[in-house]
Design an enzyme around this catalytic site. Structure first.
Site, PDB file in Angstrom:
ATOM      1  CE  LYS A 129     -39.260 -11.865  44.185  1.00 52.92           C
ATOM      2  NZ  LYS A 129     -39.385 -11.922  43.066  1.00 52.92           N
ATOM      3  CB  ALA A 130     -35.103  -4.369  45.586  1.00 57.23           C
ATOM      4  N   GLY A 131     -37.418  -4.528  42.864  1.00 58.22           N
ATOM      5  CA  GLY A 131     -38.031  -4.329  41.335  1.00 58.22           C
ATOM      6  C   GLY A 131     -37.102  -4.064  40.811  1.00 58.22           C
ATOM      7  CB  THR A 132     -33.991  -6.209  39.810  1.00 53.01           C
ATOM      8  OG1 THR A 132     -34.173  -6.830  40.713  1.00 53.01           O
ATOM      9  CG2 THR A 132     -33.007  -6.038  38.842  1.00 53.01           C
TER      10      THR A 132
ATOM     11  CG  HIS B 176     -29.267  -9.318  42.506  1.00 56.58           C
ATOM     12  ND1 HIS B 176     -31.122  -8.438  42.904  1.00 56.58           N
ATOM     13  CD2 HIS B 176     -29.529 -10.011  42.544  1.00 56.58           C
ATOM     14  CE1 HIS B 176     -31.588  -8.957  42.273  1.00 56.58           C
ATOM     15  NE2 HIS B 176     -31.685  -9.881  41.795  1.00 56.58           N
TER      16      HIS B 176
ATOM     17  NE  ARG C  77     -41.342  -5.661  47.823  1.00 54.22           N
ATOM     18  CZ  ARG C  77     -41.820  -6.045  46.962  1.00 54.22           C
ATOM     19  NH1 ARG C  77     -40.787  -6.119  46.530  1.00 54.22           N
ATOM     20  NH2 ARG C  77     -42.962  -5.867  47.355  1.00 54.22           N
TER      21      ARG C  77
ATOM     22  CB  SER D  16     -40.464  -9.470  48.235  1.00 52.39           C
ATOM     23  OG  SER D  16     -40.986 -10.245  46.839  1.00 52.39           O
TER      24      SER D  16
ATOM     25  CG  ASP E 138     -52.218  -6.590  37.620  1.00 53.04           C
ATOM     26  OD1 ASP E 138     -51.617  -7.225  38.351  1.00 53.04           O
ATOM     27  OD2 ASP E 138     -53.773  -5.836  37.999  1.00 53.04           O
ATOM     28  CB  ALA E 139     -49.265  -5.605  31.977  1.00 52.90           C
TER      29      ALA E 139
ATOM     30  CE  LYS F 288     -50.483 -10.731  48.533  1.00 53.80           C
ATOM     31  NZ  LYS F 288     -50.973 -10.759  49.919  1.00 53.80           N
ATOM     32  N   GLY F 289     -45.880  -7.180  44.399  1.00 55.45           N
ATOM     33  CA  GLY F 289     -46.013  -5.859  43.796  1.00 55.45           C
ATOM     34  C   GLY F 289     -46.653  -4.944  44.933  1.00 55.45           C
TER      35      GLY F 289
END
Length: 302
Positions: free
Chosen positions: A54-57, A116, A138, A146, A239-240, A265-266
């Site tokens: 949950k760090a942007g993978t 991970h 993150r 997250s 959002d995309a 949410k990001g």
């Protein structure tokens, strides 16, 4: 991927127990094929995307995919989910090919592979082949929040309990894939001796995605035209990606989207909606104790 019926996978898989494995907390879904993971044969042009969960993978995976294959593989972008296109190396999930099997069958060059695993458990062949490694870190507070919501909605992880319990477990280092503190610091130390490691921060990506794409291109030696980079930056907006069924994990049946979306949410700073004043004070004190010996610095807001 003949014979892979993602929709038929049983939703009712019972949650796994936390086990101690090679000195860190794990669950069997990441250790069952351990020998095959450790013997995985990396190729010199493989790119390993490494993160704490949950760090942007998925974000970085998709950016890399667009940088390399935007013009050559458009059909796979609309028919195969990203968890097939960028395999999760150590994953052994029910009724799916293992991460190693998926990686071995990848038709792309370079192969994009995610993990991970903490740095000490990464298969040796990645280092021996001098592969490019991209690590995304993150800040601990947002990462914990997250990871909590993710643990609530995915049945491949132990029962998270309530937020209070989860945060205590996070500080007690009882997290799948081990302590956040060691994970982010381990790759940071590795970067000092291994020049093919690019260390990124989730907060920088949120603040200025275009700049981070630019730096990735520089690290990877890509001469991507400016208009292409701009198009990619727009395409990987949170959002995309949240609306894109090939990146939002909506076809991955071990997740309960009624509890929480995979892409929630990001944002940077959502921790403020979860931490009480007392939790924040306790966490800060613990954090500085754990991180006092590293030069690694994070932003908890931007």
């Amino acid at each position: 991927m003949e014979g892979l019926n993602l929709s038929s996978i049983n939703q009712s898989t019972s949650r796994p127990e936390l086990i101690d494995f090679e000195g860190i907390s794990m669950v069997r879904y990441f250790t069952d094929e351990w020998e095959k993971v450790q013997k995985f044969q990396a190729r010199p042009d493989d790119i390993l995307i490494a993160t704490y969960p949950k760090a942007g993978t998925t974000w970085v995976s998709y950016i890399l995919e667009l940088l390399y294959f935007h013009n050559t593989l458009p059909e796979s972008q609309t028919s195969l989910p990203i968890f097939i296109r960028v395999p999760f190396l150590e994953a052994v999930f029910p009724e799916m090919p293992t991460g190693v099997e998926l990686a071995d069958k990848l038709p792309t060059t370079p192969r994009l592979i995610k993990t991970h695993l903490p740095v000490q458990l990464v298969p040796k062949s990645f280092w021996e082949q001098n592969c490019k490694v991209i690590y995304v870190a993150r800040n601990a507070k947002d990462n914990a929040v997250s990871y909590f919501h993710f643990s609530r909605m995915v049945n491949l992880l132990p029962e998270p309990g309530n937020w209070n319990t989860f945060l205590q477990n996070f500080m007690d280092e009882k997290m799948v894939f081990g302590p956040w503190y060691d994970h982010v610091s381990g790759y940071w130390e590795k970067k000092q001796t291994y020049s093919n490691l690019h260390y990124m921060f989730f907060e920088d990506m949120v603040e200025n995605t275009g700049r981070e794409v630019e730096q990735l291109c520089s690290f990877l030696g890509l001469s991507t035209p400016a208009e292409e980079k701009e198009r990619i930056t727009k395409g990987v907006h949170f959002d995309a990606m949240k609306q894109n069924d090939m990146t939002n994990y909506s076809t991955f049946s071990h997740m309960d989207f009624k509890i929480s979306p995979f892409m929630r949410k990001g944002k940077v700073g959502d921790w403020k909606n979860h931490f009480t004043v007392a939790q924040n004070e306790q966490f800060d004190e613990h954090y500085w104790r754990k991180m006092k010996n590293t030069t690694l610095q994070f932003h908890t807001e931007i």
